[in-house]
Design a protein around this motif. Structure first.
Motif, PDB file in Angstrom:
ATOM      1  N   ILE A  98      -1.555  -2.670  -4.245  1.00 13.85           N
ATOM      2  CA  ILE A  98      -1.246  -3.840  -5.064  1.00 13.85           C
ATOM      3  C   ILE A  98      -1.511  -5.052  -4.184  1.00 13.85           C
ATOM      4  O   ILE A  98      -1.096  -5.072  -3.022  1.00 13.85           O
ATOM      5  CB  ILE A  98       0.223  -3.852  -5.518  1.00 13.85           C
ATOM      6  CG1 ILE A  98       0.532  -2.640  -6.404  1.00 13.85           C
ATOM      7  CG2 ILE A  98       0.563  -5.144  -6.260  1.00 13.85           C
ATOM      8  CD1 ILE A  98       2.020  -2.480  -6.702  1.00 13.85           C
ATOM      9  N   VAL A  99      -2.191  -6.058  -4.722  1.00 15.44           N
ATOM     10  CA  VAL A  99      -2.486  -7.241  -3.908  1.00 15.44           C
ATOM     11  C   VAL A  99      -1.910  -8.496  -4.556  1.00 15.44           C
ATOM     12  O   VAL A  99      -1.710  -8.564  -5.768  1.00 15.44           O
ATOM     13  CB  VAL A  99      -4.007  -7.434  -3.694  1.00 15.44           C
ATOM     14  CG1 VAL A  99      -4.604  -6.233  -2.997  1.00 15.44           C
ATOM     15  CG2 VAL A  99      -4.704  -7.721  -5.015  1.00 15.44           C
ATOM     16  N   GLU A 112       0.827  -1.206   0.000  1.00 19.79           N
ATOM     17  CA  GLU A 112       0.000   0.000   0.000  1.00 19.79           C
ATOM     18  C   GLU A 112       0.859   1.253   0.000  1.00 19.79           C
ATOM     19  O   GLU A 112       1.980   1.282   0.531  1.00 19.79           O
ATOM     20  CB  GLU A 112      -0.947   0.007   1.192  1.00 19.79           C
ATOM     21  CG  GLU A 112      -0.272  -0.037   2.552  1.00 19.79           C
ATOM     22  CD  GLU A 112      -1.291  -0.121   3.684  1.00 19.79           C
ATOM     23  OE1 GLU A 112      -1.676   0.948   4.195  1.00 19.79           O
ATOM     24  OE2 GLU A 112      -1.697  -1.249   4.026  1.00 19.79           O
ATOM     25  N   ALA A 113       0.341   2.268  -0.673  1.00 17.05           N
ATOM     26  CA  ALA A 113       1.046   3.547  -0.739  1.00 17.05           C
ATOM     27  C   ALA A 113       1.012   4.225   0.624  1.00 17.05           C
ATOM     28  O   ALA A 113       0.018   4.144   1.347  1.00 17.05           O
ATOM     29  CB  ALA A 113       0.397   4.444  -1.789  1.00 17.05           C
ATOM     30  N   TYR A 135       6.247   6.993  -0.106  1.00 18.87           N
ATOM     31  CA  TYR A 135       6.836   5.670   0.014  1.00 18.87           C
ATOM     32  C   TYR A 135       5.748   4.617  -0.169  1.00 18.87           C
ATOM     33  O   TYR A 135       4.618   4.919  -0.553  1.00 18.87           O
ATOM     34  CB  TYR A 135       7.512   5.513   1.387  1.00 18.87           C
ATOM     35  CG  TYR A 135       8.523   6.587   1.683  1.00 18.87           C
ATOM     36  CD1 TYR A 135       9.716   6.648   0.967  1.00 18.87           C
ATOM     37  CD2 TYR A 135       8.292   7.543   2.675  1.00 18.87           C
ATOM     38  CE1 TYR A 135      10.660   7.636   1.229  1.00 18.87           C
ATOM     39  CE2 TYR A 135       9.230   8.535   2.944  1.00 18.87           C
ATOM     40  CZ  TYR A 135      10.413   8.577   2.213  1.00 18.87           C
ATOM     41  OH  TYR A 135      11.344   9.554   2.462  1.00 18.87           O
ATOM     42  N   CYS A 136       6.075   3.367   0.103  1.00 12.27           N
ATOM     43  CA  CYS A 136       5.056   2.323   0.124  1.00 12.27           C
ATOM     44  C   CYS A 136       5.423   1.294   1.177  1.00 12.27           C
ATOM     45  O   CYS A 136       6.593   1.180   1.576  1.00 12.27           O
ATOM     46  CB  CYS A 136       4.882   1.673  -1.259  1.00 12.27           C
ATOM     47  SG  CYS A 136       6.299   0.763  -1.875  1.00 12.27           S
ATOM     48  N   ARG A 137       4.427   0.563   1.625  1.00  6.33           N
ATOM     49  CA  ARG A 137       4.628  -0.408   2.699  1.00  6.33           C
ATOM     50  C   ARG A 137       4.252  -1.800   2.206  1.00  6.33           C
ATOM     51  O   ARG A 137       3.160  -2.015   1.675  1.00  6.33           O
ATOM     52  CB  ARG A 137       3.791  -0.023   3.916  1.00  6.33           C
ATOM     53  CG  ARG A 137       4.052  -0.891   5.148  1.00  6.33           C
ATOM     54  CD  ARG A 137       3.346  -0.342   6.364  1.00  6.33           C
ATOM     55  NE  ARG A 137       3.875   0.951   6.778  1.00  6.33           N
ATOM     56  CZ  ARG A 137       4.959   1.120   7.532  1.00  6.33           C
ATOM     57  NH1 ARG A 137       5.627   0.060   7.968  1.00  6.33           N
ATOM     58  NH2 ARG A 137       5.358   2.335   7.866  1.00  6.33           N
ATOM     59  N   THR A 153      11.624   2.798   0.729  1.00  5.27           N
ATOM     60  CA  THR A 153      11.935   4.189   0.376  1.00  5.27           C
ATOM     61  C   THR A 153      11.772   4.414  -1.118  1.00  5.27           C
ATOM     62  O   THR A 153      12.642   4.957  -1.795  1.00  5.27           O
ATOM     63  CB  THR A 153      13.374   4.534   0.804  1.00  5.27           C
ATOM     64  OG1 THR A 153      14.274   3.607   0.194  1.00  5.27           O
ATOM     65  CG2 THR A 153      13.527   4.488   2.307  1.00  5.27           C
ATOM     66  N   GLN A 154      10.638   3.954  -1.669  1.00  2.08           N
ATOM     67  CA  GLN A 154      10.269   4.224  -3.062  1.00  2.08           C
ATOM     68  C   GLN A 154       8.759   4.219  -3.145  1.00  2.08           C
ATOM     69  O   GLN A 154       8.077   3.700  -2.260  1.00  2.08           O
ATOM     70  CB  GLN A 154      10.873   3.183  -4.004  1.00  2.08           C
ATOM     71  CG  GLN A 154      10.455   1.759  -3.724  1.00  2.08           C
ATOM     72  CD  GLN A 154      11.073   0.796  -4.711  1.00  2.08           C
ATOM     73  OE1 GLN A 154      10.688   0.742  -5.872  1.00  2.08           O
ATOM     74  NE2 GLN A 154      12.072   0.041  -4.267  1.00  2.08           N
TER      75      GLN A 154
END
Length: 246
Positions: free
Chosen positions: A208-209, A166-167, A171-173, A184-185
C-alpha cells in the motif's frame, strides 16, 4: 410500529380513491391522492411523508419520475413506483431515481403491503446506520493520525508520515521517513483502515502506498525515494485515475 404517513400520487382518480382506502385498511395514514406532481410537492410543506406511492403516469406537467426526482433532491424518502406501462424505457428512467420498488398494474393488495413494509424497514435501517456513522465520526476526533499496536505498546503515526506499507509474512510493516514499524496484523486488515483515505492505494498484493510521497511512476513500478515498488496491472488504471497529469 409508529404511524406511517404515505403520500399517494395517482393519475387515475378512481383507482387513487380505491388505493387510498386499501392503504388506510392496512393501518397507514394517507395524504392525497394527488393526480398532479406539482400539487403533491406543495403538500410536503404541510406534512412530511415516511414513504411515497407514485404513479408514473400523471395528469400535470410532470410525470411521476420527474416529480420524484424533484422531491428526492431535497428529501430522503423511499419511493414506490406504480405503472401500467412496464416497458424497458419507463423502467430505466425510473431506475435513475433509485426507487424502493417498481410495481406494474394491476397488482395484488398483499404484494403492495409487503413492498411497503420492506421499504419502510429498509429506510429505518438506513437511518439507524447513518446515525451510528455520524456518532462514530464525532467520536473520532483525531482524524489525522493512527495509533497502531506493536508488541508492547500503542504508537502514534500521522497518516501524512506514512510512505508505504508492505506485507511481511503474516504481519505488515509501516515505513515512515524515520521509522520502520512491524504491525501484528496482516496487510488486508490495515487496508480496511486506510480505504477511506484517498491518498492511500493498494498497488500490489504486498504493498500500500501513500500517493503524496510517490516521486516517479514507471510501467510496472513506482518510486518513493530509492524504494522501487511493483504495480499490479489491475491497480495501475486506478492509480493513474487518482493523479493529476499533464
Amino acid at each position: 410500529m409508529k404511524n406511517v404517513n404515505i403520500l399517494l400520487v395517482e393519475g387515475e382518480p378512481i383507482f387513487g380513491a380505491d388505493l387510498k382506502e386499501q392503504l388506510q385498511e392496512m393501518g397507514y395514514q394517507v395524504t392525497g391522492p394527488f393526480s398532479e406532481g406539482e400539487r403533491a410537492i406543495t403538500s410536503l410543506g404541510e406534512s412530511m411523508p415516511d414513504l411515497i406511492v407514485m404513479d408514473i403516469q400523471l395528469t400535470g406537467e410532470w410525470d411521476g419520475v420527474e416529480t420524484a426526482r424533484r422531491i428526492l433532491e431535497k428529501y430522503k424518502i423511499p419511493v414506490i413506483y406504480l405503472t401500467s406501462s412496464a416497458d424497458t424505457d419507463t423502467f430505466l428512467k425510473a431506475k435513475h431515481t433509485a426507487p424502493a420498488a417498481f410495481m406494474s398494474k394491476p397488482f395484488r393488495t398483499r404484494d403492495l403491503k409487503y413492498t411497503i413494509e420492506l421499504a419502510i424497514a429498509n429506510q429505518e435501517r438506513w437511518c439507524k446506520f447513518n446515525k451510528q456513522n455520524q456518532r462514530n465520526e464525532q467520536n473520532f476526533l483525531l482524524s489525522d493520525r493512527l495509533f497502531i499496536r506493536t508488541k508492547d505498546r500503542m504508537e502514534r503515526i500521522f497518516f501524512d508520515e506514512i510512505l508505504w506499507v508492505e506485507a511481511e509474512d503474516y504481519y505488515c510493516r509501516v515505513i515512515t521517513k524515520e521509522n520502520s514499524i512491524l504491525l501484528t496484523q496482516n496487510l488486508g486488515k490495515l487496508s480496511e483502515v486506510l480505504e477511506n483515505r484517498p491518498e492511500f492505494i493498494r498497488v500490489h498484493r504486498s504493498f500500500i502506498v501513500n500517493l503524496k510521497h510517490v516521486e516517479q511512476i514507471r510501467e510496472l513500478s513506482i518510486h518513493i525515494g530509492v524504494k522501487q515498488i511493483p504495480i499490479s496491472k489491475s491497480s495501475r488504471e486506478e492509480l493513474m485515475s487518482r493523479l493529476k497529469r499533464i
